[in-house]
Design a protein around this motif. Structure first.
Motif, PDB file in Angstrom:
ATOM      1  N   ILE A 133       0.819  -1.216   0.000  1.00 59.94           N
ATOM      2  CA  ILE A 133       0.000   0.000   0.000  1.00 59.94           C
ATOM      3  C   ILE A 133       0.851   1.263   0.000  1.00 59.94           C
ATOM      4  N   ASN A 134       2.176   1.101   0.210  1.00 65.63           N
ATOM      5  CA  ASN A 134       3.096   2.226   0.129  1.00 65.63           C
ATOM      6  C   ASN A 134       3.924   2.207  -1.158  1.00 65.63           C
ATOM      7  N   GLY A 135       3.593   1.280  -2.069  1.00 61.46           N
ATOM      8  CA  GLY A 135       4.307   1.216  -3.340  1.00 61.46           C
ATOM      9  C   GLY A 135       5.460   0.250  -3.351  1.00 61.46           C
ATOM     10  N   GLY A 136       5.571  -0.613  -2.328  1.00 56.39           N
ATOM     11  CA  GLY A 136       6.595  -1.645  -2.335  1.00 56.39           C
ATOM     12  C   GLY A 136       6.142  -2.838  -3.158  1.00 56.39           C
ATOM     13  N   LEU A 137       7.091  -3.520  -3.765  1.00 55.17           N
ATOM     14  CA  LEU A 137       6.800  -4.720  -4.551  1.00 55.17           C
ATOM     15  C   LEU A 137       7.147  -5.950  -3.729  1.00 55.17           C
ATOM     16  N   ASN A 138       6.394  -7.008  -3.907  1.00 57.17           N
ATOM     17  CA  ASN A 138       6.606  -8.223  -3.129  1.00 57.17           C
ATOM     18  C   ASN A 138       7.452  -9.229  -3.891  1.00 57.17           C
ATOM     19  N   LEU A 139       8.321  -9.892  -3.151  1.00 56.35           N
ATOM     20  CA  LEU A 139       9.166 -10.970  -3.658  1.00 56.35           C
ATOM     21  C   LEU A 139       8.970 -12.133  -2.696  1.00 56.35           C
ATOM     22  N   SER A 140       8.143 -13.093  -3.094  1.00 58.27           N
ATOM     23  CA  SER A 140       7.697 -14.062  -2.104  1.00 58.27           C
ATOM     24  C   SER A 140       7.439 -15.433  -2.706  1.00 58.27           C
ATOM     25  N   ILE A 141       7.619 -16.438  -1.863  1.00 62.75           N
ATOM     26  CA  ILE A 141       7.101 -17.771  -2.151  1.00 62.75           C
ATOM     27  C   ILE A 141       5.584 -17.657  -2.300  1.00 62.75           C
ATOM     28  N   LEU A 142       4.997 -18.443  -3.191  1.00 57.35           N
ATOM     29  CA  LEU A 142       3.542 -18.407  -3.379  1.00 57.35           C
ATOM     30  C   LEU A 142       2.862 -19.098  -2.205  1.00 57.35           C
ATOM     31  N   ASP A 143       2.685 -18.321  -1.141  1.00 65.76           N
ATOM     32  CA  ASP A 143       2.070 -18.841   0.076  1.00 65.76           C
ATOM     33  C   ASP A 143       1.219 -17.740   0.683  1.00 65.76           C
ATOM     34  N   GLY A 144       0.285 -18.137   1.565  1.00 71.85           N
ATOM     35  CA  GLY A 144      -0.559 -17.150   2.211  1.00 71.85           C
ATOM     36  C   GLY A 144      -1.310 -16.306   1.199  1.00 71.85           C
ATOM     37  N   TRP A 145      -1.442 -15.011   1.500  1.00 71.00           N
ATOM     38  CA  TRP A 145      -2.211 -14.108   0.643  1.00 71.00           C
ATOM     39  C   TRP A 145      -1.583 -13.942  -0.738  1.00 71.00           C
ATOM     40  N   TRP A 146      -0.247 -14.059  -0.827  1.00 68.86           N
ATOM     41  CA  TRP A 146       0.444 -13.835  -2.099  1.00 68.86           C
ATOM     42  C   TRP A 146       0.069 -14.910  -3.122  1.00 68.86           C
ATOM     43  N   ASP A 147      -0.268 -16.104  -2.655  1.00 70.99           N
ATOM     44  CA  ASP A 147      -0.643 -17.187  -3.556  1.00 70.99           C
ATOM     45  C   ASP A 147      -1.868 -16.815  -4.393  1.00 70.99           C
TER      46      ASP A 147
END
Length: 874
Positions: free
Chosen positions: A610-624
């Motif tokens: 929400i502040n303009g950061g990009l996510n780099l994540s394993i496809l887990d939780g909400w990111w999936d």
């Protein structure tokens, strides 16, 4: 010399600035920027030294200073305006007030921890922060929530580091009188109190403190009460402190004592009784036992009271692993309940609620999540993937049903945007669009931002983080024993023009804090890359009893201590809300690399987004469910399947090697080059670029930022989450509860009798034979077949059951995949409890096709056909 008694002297405000007291005591200030700016303007130095705590600030301002403020016409006007604004906020109709009379008049929300503000340290991690955001969003939307928790005298521990990087814990004692709390009092002025009986003729009493979270009252139970013995006074000593009986007594106080506190609050304030009870994790599960006790004391049977209580209860599970669930010995539970905790409730019935009487369960254990599920008619996980994991994890409670039919839905977590969005983002929205903020309604306008304005904003946020990190690193090293003469290097920690990656969370092993260290040389090369270097900010606490988690912290700290890289990677001790509010906006990329699927939801990456950061994540939780290829990067998983459970293809070391290598590749070949643009800044040696990029802006990166703001913004909002809870869980639970309690509990008593009759007669229910007619030897798409099922119901009636044909494409082992359901109708009474049921199925797909028949109990009072866990399959 040590004081033998301590108390807090309250400030008396001049009448012209009296609204300051209300503005300070209502925690709405923690997310309302105009109010925060007001308190800062009173005395900026005192504001900083108070830890940005309005109550503490007013307690340190002298009478002369207050009188001067009272004579300042501008300040008096601002204070009056903000006081009036708070009154409007607390009283005006909001979203919820437009829903109509079917919406519940009051909802009770129970949680063991709440992360509202750093000045009220009653949280340890994600569960508490989520609960705090739940309350704040409820307040903003006008949802009539009343929250219940415990007041921990020492909160959660404060974290520091030893010289060799080992986590150290301290537990500073909190004075409730110095916090934004009010003690609930009886009409005669004496403190209101609830009491629970304990074994050995002991008792546990607790006072009730109230925090006002905007429109939401938060009731916190405090066992440090005169009259309790020393052991009872220490029950609320610290969050998640101790184990065994201590932990059990905390949960008894939270659940059973919490319901009693609600009743006291209702009596003293005239608040409406709660129509829905929401248990946030199993810690609060005993609230259902207290509600059953109340009803049985009125003359209800166990089954009737359970039916009434379940109808209006919602249970949220947050853990994707059995090890994360509180479990007690059955003998412990019996010991406490035979002391009279719920005299009218049979102890054996209580024990049965938490019994692990399913395949793989331990009959000696009492499982709090299992009890929570059995006491709630509606349950949910906290992300779509977590819903799948939960249905699989708890499928033993519903034997005979497919995992997909286990009655656990999901509501994906969200974050309270006004709390977590940086004021600089709000200021830009105000300047460019004339709106106070982009959250909730104006996210799409992010696409209208000029690239340079957005790039300048991101650099400003990064610079704020760099400044904060340098201050914190220097302070942390002083606590580790370093002198100022050794710390000149801290003034050059991080660079406001280097790609900044954040990683901050609790430190259990599954979150893999040290995955980034899998290949230290490769990480070092990324940190010191000549053209697109990275810098990393890490924070997090390990549970005091988790030696493995502490070792992970120590390993990371030792790497960050290396003089070659310590300007590029830091570990910040004592991670809390105050740190997070600078950390999230200041990071360009938020890293998350848990073991899939062990992250139930995770919300830290949402706060970055929400502040303009990009996510780099394993496809887990909400990111999936929310990763779309244009809002960040997915770290490939060594797990080759998309399912909820990892196939054991690799050893743990092989898996970590594969996923760490994928992380390094993404950082080196995708993330870094895109951040620095097609023409990266000139090489600057190990120190990296020292001036802002002067070449073309990284337009591709900025497009991803805009897309993240516009698309993820509304989806990760706690307002969206609360609306989901209201519409999908609270309103249906309220309707069920009202139906069960109407006309002297007529429906509940009828349903309880029906459940008893069905359970008693279910052993004789069976599908005796199934025939099908109308299918040729070479069936084709569009053909229909008539299914005839001969069913023995014994003592039950056709209207007590639903007979279904489940059909669809079949796998090689004859499993029906993605089945469809056709209900069969009773067409003939064959006598002796036997009936013929028939129905028609239409074949819609080519390929292997199959069907089966099953019988389930059905009643209008059930929330799902799997609710009773009864099924007779052909």
């Amino acid at each position: 010399m040590k004081a033998i008694r301590r108390f807090t002297v309250r400030t008396v405000l001049p009448s012209s600035i009296a609204p300051l007291g209300r503005l300070a005591s209502n925690l709405r200030w923690s997310w309302h920027q105009p109010t925060l700016k007001l308190f800062e303007s009173i005395d900026p130095a005192a504001w900083r030294s108070s830890g940005e705590d309005p109550v503490k600030l007013l307690g340190t301002v002298s009478r002369d200073k207050l009188e001067r403020i009272a004579q300042d016409e501008h300040l008096v006007s601002v204070i009056a305006d903000l006081g009036a604004d708070l009154d409007r906020y607390l009283n005006e109709p909001r979203w919820y007030q437009g829903l109509g009379d079917d919406a519940p008049a009051s909802i009770a929300y129970f949680s063991p921890e709440y992360g509202i503000s750093a000045v009220l340290p009653q949280y340890s991690g994600g569960l508490g922060i989520l609960a705090g955001d739940h309350l704040k969003a409820a307040s903003d939307l006008g949802v009539p929530l009343v929250a219940v928790g415990l007041l921990y005298k020492a909160g959660y521990f404060k974290q520091a580091l030893s010289r060799d990087g080992w986590q150290l814990e301290t537990y500073p004692v909190l004075d409730p009188n110095a916090l934004p709390l009010t003690l609930l009092r009886e009409e005669d002025g004496t403190p209101a109190k609830i009491t629970l009986p304990l074994p050995d003729n002991r008792q546990l009493s607790a006072h009730i403190w109230r925090a006002d979270v905007g429109r939401v009252p938060l009731l916190l139970l405090d066992s440090d009460v005169i009259g309790n013995d020393d052991a009872a006074r220490g029950i609320t000593d610290r969050l998640y402190g101790g184990g065994g009986d201590h932990r059990l007594q905390q949960e008894l106080l939270l659940g059973m004592g919490g319901v009693k506190a609600l009743r006291v609050h209702q009596r003293l304030t005239g608040a409406p009784p709660a129509e829905v009870f929401h248990s946030n994790e199993g810690h609060a599960g005993f609230l259902g036992i207290e509600r059953i006790r109340e009803l049985m004391d009125q003359g209800m049977t166990w089954e009737e009271a359970l039916t009434v209580s379940r109808a209006s209860t919602v249970f949220t599970t947050h853990t994707p692993v059995p090890a994360g669930i509180d479990r007690f010995e059955q003998t412990q539970i019996r010991h406490f309940f035979t002391a009279g905790l719920a005299q009218s409730v049979p102890t054996d019935k209580i024990l049965a609620l938490g019994a692990e009487n399913y395949e793989g369960g331990d009959p000696a254990k009492f499982n709090m999540a299992v009890m929570g599920l059995r006491l709630a008619q509606r349950a949910n996980g906290v992300a779509k993937l977590h819903g799948e994991v939960s249905r699989e994890m708890f499928s033993g409670l519903w034997p005979g049903f497919d995992v997909s039919e286990v009655p656990i839905t999901s509501v994906t977590n969200g974050v309270h945007v006004p709390t977590w969005i940086d004021p600089e983002v709000t200021a830009l929205a105000s300047e460019k669009f004339g709106v106070a903020t982009v959250h909730d309604r104006d996210w799409g306008r992010a696409y209208e931002l000029d690239d340079k304005d957005l790039w300048d904003l991101r650099r400003k946020l990064r610079s704020n983080l760099v400044h904060d990190v340098r201050r914190r690193v220097k302070r942390a090293w002083r606590r580790r024993g370093a002198s100022d003469a050794e710390l000149a290097w801290t003034q050059n920690v991080l660079d406001p023009d280097v790609l900044t990656i954040g990683f901050a969370r609790r430190v259990p092993t599954y979150k893999r804090l040290t995955l980034m260290l899998r290949d230290p040389d490769r990480l070092k090369a990324l940190l010191l890359h000549p053209t697109h270097p990275i810098q990393v900010v890490v924070a997090g606490k390990s549970h005091p009893a988790d030696e493995q988690g502490k070792k992970m912290i120590q390993d990371l700290v030792r790497f960050t201590d290396d003089p070659e890289v310590r300007h590029r990677i830091v570990f910040l001790p004592n991670y809390d809300i105050a740190m997070a509010q600078t950390l999230f906006p200041g990071c360009d990329v938020w890293l998350n690399n848990p073991l899939r699927p062990l992250e139930a939801s995770g919300t830290s990456g949402m706060k970055s987004a929400i502040n303009g950061g990009l996510n780099l994540s394993i496809l887990d939780g909400w990111w999936d469910e929310m990763f779309d290829g244009n809002n960040g990067w997915a770290i490939p998983s060594a797990n080759p399947s998309k399912g909820t459970r990892t196939r054991e293809v690799y050893t743990a070391d092989q898996r970590d090697d594969i996923e760490a290598a994928a992380l390094y590749d993404l950082l080196e070949n995708s993330v870094g080059p895109m951040f620095y643009g097609t023409e990266p800044p000139a090489a600057a040696g190990a120190a990296g670029p020292s001036d802002p990029p002067t070449d073309s802006l990284p337009h591709e990166w900025l497009e991803m930022v805009k897309h993240t703001l516009a698309d993820l913004g509304p989806n990760v909002s706690a307002s969206r989450m609360l609306k989901d809870y209201v519409n999908r869980l609270y309103r249906p639970a309220s309707s069920s509860g009202r139906f069960m309690t109407a006309d002297g509990y007529t429906a509940a008593k009828e349903l309880a009798l029906w459940i008893t009759r069905v359970r008693d007669g279910w052993s004789t229910v069976q599908v005796e034979n199934v025939d099908s007619v109308g299918v040729s030897e070479n069936p084709q798409i569009g053909d229909t077949l008539t299914v005839q099922a001969y069913v023995s119901l014994g003592s039950l009636r056709p209207e007590d059951v639903s007979v279904e044909a489940a059909y669809g494409m079949v796998t090689e082992n004859d499993r029906i995949s993605e089945h469809r359901i056709q209900e069969l109708a009773p067409t003939e009474d064959l006598g002796s409890g036997r009936h013929l049921f028939t129905g028609t199925i239409r074949i819609e797909q080519a390929g292997p096709f199959g069907y089966t028949v099953r019988v389930l109990p059905t009643h209008s009072g059930l929330a799902s056909k799997a609710e009773l866990g009864l099924v007779a399959n052909a």
